[in-house]
Scaffold this motif. Structure first.
Motif, mmCIF file in Angstrom:
data_model
loop_
_atom_site.group_PDB
_atom_site.id
_atom_site.type_symbol
_atom_site.label_atom_id
_atom_site.label_comp_id
_atom_site.label_asym_id
_atom_site.label_seq_id
_atom_site.Cartn_x
_atom_site.Cartn_y
_atom_site.Cartn_z
ATOM 1 N N TYR A 327 0.841 -1.208 0.000
ATOM 2 C CA TYR A 327 0.000 0.000 0.000
ATOM 3 C C TYR A 327 0.870 1.249 0.000
ATOM 4 C CZ TYR A 327 -3.570 -3.405 1.018
ATOM 5 O OH TYR A 327 -4.393 -4.485 0.945
ATOM 6 N N MET A 328 1.953 1.216 0.775
ATOM 7 C CA MET A 328 2.870 2.344 0.821
ATOM 8 C C MET A 328 3.510 2.528 -0.550
ATOM 9 S SD MET A 328 3.636 4.517 2.975
ATOM 10 C CE MET A 328 4.257 4.759 4.603
ATOM 11 N N MET A 331 1.132 3.921 -3.026
ATOM 12 C CA MET A 331 0.929 5.336 -2.758
ATOM 13 C C MET A 331 2.062 6.124 -3.404
ATOM 14 S SD MET A 331 -1.138 7.297 -1.326
ATOM 15 C CE MET A 331 -1.749 8.263 -0.031
ATOM 16 N N LEU A 349 6.585 10.326 2.621
ATOM 17 C CA LEU A 349 5.989 9.045 3.012
ATOM 18 C C LEU A 349 6.772 8.393 4.144
ATOM 19 C CD1 LEU A 349 4.954 7.566 -0.450
ATOM 20 C CD2 LEU A 349 3.437 8.333 1.389
ATOM 21 N N VAL A 353 4.509 10.952 7.034
ATOM 22 C CA VAL A 353 3.364 10.044 6.908
ATOM 23 C C VAL A 353 3.560 8.826 7.808
ATOM 24 C CG1 VAL A 353 2.060 8.549 5.344
ATOM 25 C CG2 VAL A 353 2.758 10.831 4.581
ATOM 26 N N SER A 354 4.759 8.237 7.785
ATOM 27 C CA SER A 354 5.027 7.067 8.627
ATOM 28 C C SER A 354 4.915 7.409 10.114
ATOM 29 C CB SER A 354 6.413 6.507 8.339
ATOM 30 O OG SER A 354 6.490 6.072 7.015
ATOM 31 N N LEU A 357 1.243 7.689 11.008
ATOM 32 C CA LEU A 357 0.639 6.346 11.037
ATOM 33 C C LEU A 357 0.985 5.653 12.346
ATOM 34 C CD1 LEU A 357 1.285 4.956 7.424
ATOM 35 C CD2 LEU A 357 -0.913 5.584 8.427
ATOM 36 N N PRO A 364 -0.413 1.225 6.677
ATOM 37 C CA PRO A 364 -0.438 2.027 5.446
ATOM 38 C C PRO A 364 -1.761 1.934 4.666
ATOM 39 C CG PRO A 364 1.661 0.919 5.648
ATOM 40 C CD PRO A 364 0.816 0.416 6.786
ATOM 41 N N GLN A 366 -4.532 2.064 5.718
ATOM 42 C CA GLN A 366 -5.565 2.899 6.327
ATOM 43 C C GLN A 366 -5.312 4.388 6.123
ATOM 44 O OE1 GLN A 366 -4.835 0.576 9.970
ATOM 45 N NE2 GLN A 366 -7.029 0.527 10.264
ATOM 46 N N ILE A 367 -4.353 4.751 5.273
ATOM 47 C CA ILE A 367 -4.112 6.174 4.962
ATOM 48 C C ILE A 367 -5.400 6.757 4.381
ATOM 49 C CG2 ILE A 367 -2.848 7.779 3.434
ATOM 50 C CD1 ILE A 367 -0.442 5.940 3.607
ATOM 51 N N PHE A 399 -4.847 13.976 7.245
ATOM 52 C CA PHE A 399 -5.182 12.797 8.053
ATOM 53 C C PHE A 399 -6.526 12.987 8.765
ATOM 54 C CE2 PHE A 399 -0.881 11.092 7.611
ATOM 55 C CZ PHE A 399 -1.128 9.727 7.663
#
Ligand code: ADP
Ligand code: ZN
Ligand code: MG
Length: 479
Positions: A327-328, A331, A349, A353-354, A357, A364, A366-367, A399
């Protein structure tokens, strides 16, 4: 003797629910979360006389998993009955595979570049899932929900090749990632669509023979698996150190107390009275069939990693981290389709982003925002419309309530100030308020400039164009 004198040995049996539309031996839907006993029919409810028909997609998905884990595919395979009694198993036997599993003798690698380790895959076989027991909230006893009965599973059995809880975790993460990449399972551990039986033993370092193992069934979180292995190994070492013997048994891990409890003595294959399933024909696979699946296997993480190094100039570490989750990685690629700045996208990312999360304990997949949202944000920064400090704030917003970043910055008034007059005004004000910094700068303390820029950023709530600020401060300071 102490803990350091022992070696931990771990082998995993991973069960993954396959994401076929229908069940393995009937046409009921496999969908999760429906009202109890609404996805059932005479076959999966085990009505006398109902006959199973093997879903071809299940074979295809299992072969895909076998090829992706370097297994040999069995040309002539079959189904067997595994007999045992439990209230969630309406036929009192599970259709599984005994001596001719679909895939055998595979392997995958785990670990860091240069320190890779191969973990053997003994076999992958197909079988049906059981139903679910729900404890009756109105009284004693349990209610049986058969929606899950007959949902297809593959069981991936590893060799006892892992030597620590960390290796077991890496192995399971790798298996999860591969199954996601080849799109045969959604691997939602919280819904139980990926779970593992964890086998643990210990032995003195240097010993040739393995110790007696215990098995913890149906574990579905990385954290519990790591804790359970640590606890169980320590318990076994203590038993051995006191001169005791390990009983080969099935244990239950309790996450709350952080301990294992005995459930039952381990059963042997003979306890299950396996025999060939008489209601199903043998599974014969042709060379063309296998070759065709091989040819259509989606790109795997290893090859994506290579591509990221060559096409996008990422470092090995970046490429590895991005491709660990499909998924990452998707993306990343979807964002690059709109915005070409691969370094910046990878950076966002892997850092912010990480981090978010992690904080929110999300995976990932569920982003909440789209690749387009992220791409637009990076473009706004590249164009100088917003600073990267504002970019961080936009990301937090994405988010919370994902929408077009352009709208977010308009609503919040976060557009970067790049107007020379406005910037100059701020610069003069900050200089006036910080005479000591001017003296420091003239005395050769370059750090003073950074401080002044920081103050100006604070004053403008991160909206001033940092490059212009720098230049203008220098200009004024040199006067
Ligand atoms: P069962 O289904 O009876 O548990 P399997 O042979 O299918 O038996 O699975 C055994 C699992 O236990 C495999 O994953 C294997 O690697 C692991 N295992 C076998 N012996 C040991 C041992 N001594 N220590 C740790 N794991 C072991
Ligand atoms: Zn059914
Ligand atoms: Mg087992």
């Amino acid at each position: 003797m102490s803990k350091e004198d022992y070696e931990i040995v771990v082998g995993l049996e991973v069960h993954a629910e396959l994401s076929t539309k229908t069940k393995i031996f009937c046409s009921c839907p496999t969908e999760f979360g429906a009202e109890p006993n609404t996805h059932v029919c005479p076959v999966c409810m085990a009505m006398p006389g109902a006959l199973p028909v093997l879903n071809e997609k299940v074979v295809e998905y299992a072969v895909k998993a076998g090829l992706a884990t370097n297994c040999t595919i069995t040309r002539q395979s079959k189904n067997d009955r595994k007999n045992y009694f439990y209230p969630d198993l309406p036929k009192s036997y599970q259709i599984s595979q005994f001596d001719k599993p679909l895939c055998e003798h595979g392997q995958i690698t785990i670990g860091e570049e240069g320190e890779e380790k191969t973990i053997g895959i003994t076999r992958i076989h197909i079988e049906e899932d059981a139903g679910k027991l729900n404890h009756n909230e109105f009284g004693s006893g349990s209610l049986v929900d058969l929606n899950r009965a007959g949902v297809p599973l593959i069981e991936i059995v590893s060799e006892p090749d892992m030597r620590s809880s960390k290796e077991a975790e890496s192995y399971l993460r790798k298996i999860k990632s591969i199954l996601e990449y080849i799109e045969v399972s959604d691997c939602k551990m919280q819904e139980g669509s990926l779970r593992a039986d964890v086998n643990v033993s210990v032995r003195k370092k240097g010993a040739k023979e393995f110790g007696t193992r215990t098995e913890m069934k149906n574990m579905n979180s990385f954290r519990s698996i790591v804790r359970a292995i640590e606890y169980e190994a320590q318990r076994q070492i203590e038993v051995l150190e006191e001169g005791g013997k390990i009983n080969q048994e099935t244990l239950r891990w309790d996450d709350v107390s952080g301990k294992t409890f005995s459930m039952r003595d381990k059963e042997d294959a003979q306890d299950y009275r396996y025999f060939p399933e008489p209601d199903l024909v043998a599974i014969k696979l042709s060379e063309e069939y296998i070759q065709n699946i091989q040819n259509h296997l989606p790109e795997l993480p290893e090859s994506r990693k290579k591509r990221y190094l060559e096409e996008h100039g990422l470092t090995k570490k970046e490429a590895k981290m991005l491709t660990a989750s499909k998924y990452m990685s998707n993306m990343f690629e979807d964002t690059l389709a709109i915005c070409k700045n691969s370094k910046a996208v990878a950076n966002w990312l892997l850092s912010d982003v990480s981090r978010i999360l992690n904080e929110k304990e999300l995976e990932p997949e569920q982003i909440p925002f789209t690749a387009e949202n992220l791409a637009k944000m990076v473009i706004l920064i590249d164009k100088g419309t917003i600073s990267s400090a504002i970019g961080k704030k936009v990301l937090e917003e994405l988010f919370e309530a994902p929408k077009d970043p352009e709208e977010i910055i308009k609503e919040k008034g976060w557009i970067q100030i790049s107007d020379e007059g406005a910037i100059k005004e701020v610069v003069l004000k900050i200089l006036e308020n910080n005479p000591q910094s001017i003296i420091d700068f003239k005395a050769g303390k370059d750090r003073a400039l950074g401080f002044l820029v920081g103050q100006a950023m604070k004053e403008t709530k991160g909206k001033a164009n940092p490059k212009m600020l720098n230049e203008m401060f220098l200009e004024e300071l040199k006067k």
